[in-house]
Structures are given as structure tokens and as C-alpha cells.
Design an enzyme around this catalytic site. Structure first.
Site, short mmCIF file in Angstrom:
data_model
loop_
_atom_site.label_atom_id
_atom_site.label_comp_id
_atom_site.label_asym_id
_atom_site.label_seq_id
_atom_site.Cartn_x
_atom_site.Cartn_y
_atom_site.Cartn_z
N HIS A 40 0.82 -1.06 -0.15
CA HIS A 40 -0.02 -0.13 -0.24
C HIS A 40 0.75 1.19 0.01
O HIS A 40 2.11 1.01 0.36
CB HIS A 40 -0.65 0.17 1.26
CG HIS A 40 -0.05 0.16 2.40
ND1 HIS A 40 0.38 -1.23 2.97
CD2 HIS A 40 0.44 0.77 3.06
CE1 HIS A 40 1.08 -1.01 3.99
NE2 HIS A 40 1.08 0.40 4.26
N HIS A 127 6.02 6.61 -1.11
CA HIS A 127 6.72 5.43 -1.21
C HIS A 127 5.88 4.10 -1.01
O HIS A 127 4.81 4.29 -0.32
CB HIS A 127 8.04 5.27 -0.56
CG HIS A 127 7.63 5.17 0.76
ND1 HIS A 127 7.46 6.25 1.78
CD2 HIS A 127 7.84 3.98 1.77
CE1 HIS A 127 7.41 5.90 2.93
NE2 HIS A 127 7.60 4.55 2.95
P1 2AM Z 1 6.39 2.40 5.76
O1 2AM Z 1 5.61 1.95 4.47
O2 2AM Z 1 7.29 3.46 5.56
O3 2AM Z 1 6.82 1.36 6.61
C1 2AM Z 1 1.42 0.63 8.26
O4 2AM Z 1 2.16 0.35 9.24
C2 2AM Z 1 2.06 1.79 7.45
O5 2AM Z 1 2.19 2.91 8.23
C3 2AM Z 1 3.32 1.24 6.88
O6 2AM Z 1 3.32 1.54 5.62
C4 2AM Z 1 4.30 2.29 7.38
O7 2AM Z 1 4.95 3.01 6.63
C5 2AM Z 1 3.46 3.16 8.02
N1 2AM Z 1 4.25 3.45 9.55
C6 2AM Z 1 4.24 2.52 10.50
N2 2AM Z 1 4.92 3.16 11.64
C7 2AM Z 1 4.97 4.37 11.22
C8 2AM Z 1 5.63 5.50 11.80
N3 2AM Z 1 6.08 5.60 13.17
N4 2AM Z 1 5.80 6.63 11.25
C9 2AM Z 1 5.62 6.78 9.93
N5 2AM Z 1 4.58 5.83 9.20
C10 2AM Z 1 4.57 4.74 9.94
#
Ligand code: 2AM
Length: 191
Positions: A40, A127
């Protein structure tokens, strides 16, 4: 409930990625690869939200979605987070209607602020995460994967709806469940 707001990739991109990920993951077998049907594009990570607040968050997402027209992104190329020689995260790049995407993301941020929610990332870098290192010091193989992906075009992603997701840890990694989805502005609303 651990929540985030994101775009789903749709069937044809997911199918294309399934094949690609099965090949790429051999180059970094130690990493934690995202399941193709869980890929996603995150717009806002909200973290823990109380159950009582979830309907209000869903409504806020709907109000913002209505104000933003559908737009087309292109998915391809790659990037990493963390040290270049030992990245912590491997991701797929996003180009195309980035102004529209940023507008949507900023709209969400503004609408969620009065609910006391602020996304846990000061700057939005669109991304699609493909893999994360299990080791805290990163994973060398992810650099090879990023190189293999550079210049690879995977196709278009039409942004037509925004989804509020709940996430939880399953037996085989993170599981994401759509809580509610809202369509972007329709032709009728735009008139
Ligand atoms: P990522 O794709 O950069 O890992 C579900 O967990 C989504 O939320 C993931 O796609 C993740 O992004 C994002 N996510 C999880 N923890 C996060 C955090 N502390 N800060 C920002 N994005 C977060």
C-alpha cells in the site's frame, strides 16, 4: 486500534508485483518482505486511536476525499531508507500527479488535527515499502534489490479512493484490515 490512511494498489499492480517480489526476495532472503496483497501507499500513519474516535476519523477521511479529484500516479524505480550500503527499508518509487497526491495528504493532515491526531512523520515521502531489514543494522541485500529495480516501470496507479486501515500483528507478520474507504471527488461533485 493501530490505524493508518493509505491507498490500495489494485489488482493489476499487485499481480505485477507478486512476480517481481518472488524474484527480488531471493536477493535478500533475510529481510521481512511485505506480502503482495498487503502492499500500500501510506498517506498518514496515525498509530493507536481509541475505538470511540475511529468513526470520527473515518468521517474526516470522507470529507477530505470528497474535495480531491482522482489522479494518476506512476509506480516504478526504487529507494531505500537507512544507510545506503545497509538499508533498513526498500521501497518502490512514485511519480506522476505528485502535486495532487501531496494536496490530498495535506488535506488529511489538516482535517485530522482537530481530532488530536497528527501523522507520525514530519515530511511526506510517497513510497511503497517492499521489504524491511530484520537486523537493526540493516540488510546489504536490499541495496542489490534497489539497484535491480532502478529504471523499472511497473505501471499506473489511479487514485480513486482513500482507505482507513487497522493493523495488527498476525502469526506471519503485519496484517492490514480496511475499516472504511471513501471515493475521491466524483464528476458530479466537481461541477
Ligand atoms: P512504511 O511503508 O514507511 O513502513 C502501516 O504500518 C504503514 O504505516 C506502513 O506502511 C508504514 O510506513 C507506516 N508506518 C508505520 N509506523 C510508522 C511511523 N512510526 N511513522 C510513520 N509511518 C509509519
Amino acid at each position: 486500534m493501530r490505524t493508518f490512511i493509505a491507498l490500495e494498489l489494485g489488482e493489476s499492480l499487485t499481480d505485477a508485483l507478486e512476480l517481481l517480489l518472488s524474484r527480488l526476495s531471493r536477493m535478500a532472503p533475510q529481510a521481512r518482505w511485505v506480502r503482495p496483497d498487503s502492499l500500500h501507499l501510506t498517506l498518514a500513519f496515525l498509530g493507536e486511536v481509541s475505538d470511540a474516535l475511529v468513526p470520527g476519523v473515518g468521517d474526516a477521511v470522507g470529507r477530505v476525499a470528497q474535495l480531491h479529484p482522482p489522479h494518476r500516479l506512476e509506480i516504478g524505480g526504487s529507494g531505500t531508507f537507512g544507510p545506503i550500503e545497509s538499508p533498513r527499508v526498500l521501497w518502490l518509487g512514485v511519480s506522476g500527479a505528485l502535486d495532487a497526491l501531496h494536496g490530498l495528504q495535506q488535506g488529511l493532515t489538516r482535517e485530522l488535527a482537530p481530532l488530536g491526531l497528527s501523522p507520525d512523520h514530519p515530511q511526506f515521502t510517497p513510497h511503497i515499502t517492499l521489504a524491511r531489514s530484520k537486523a537493526p543494522r540493516g540488510e546489504r541485500g536490499l541495496t542489490r534489490c534497489a539497484d535491480a529495480l532502478s529504471g523499472v516501470a511497473l505501471g499506473e496507479l489511479w487514485v480513486r479512493e482513500v482507505v482507513l486501515f487497522a493493523s495488527h500483528t498476525g502469526k506471519d507478520g503485519m496484517r492490514y484490515r480496511p475499516v472504511v474507504s471513501h471515493p475521491l471527488q466524483s464528476g458530479e461533485q466537481a461541477r
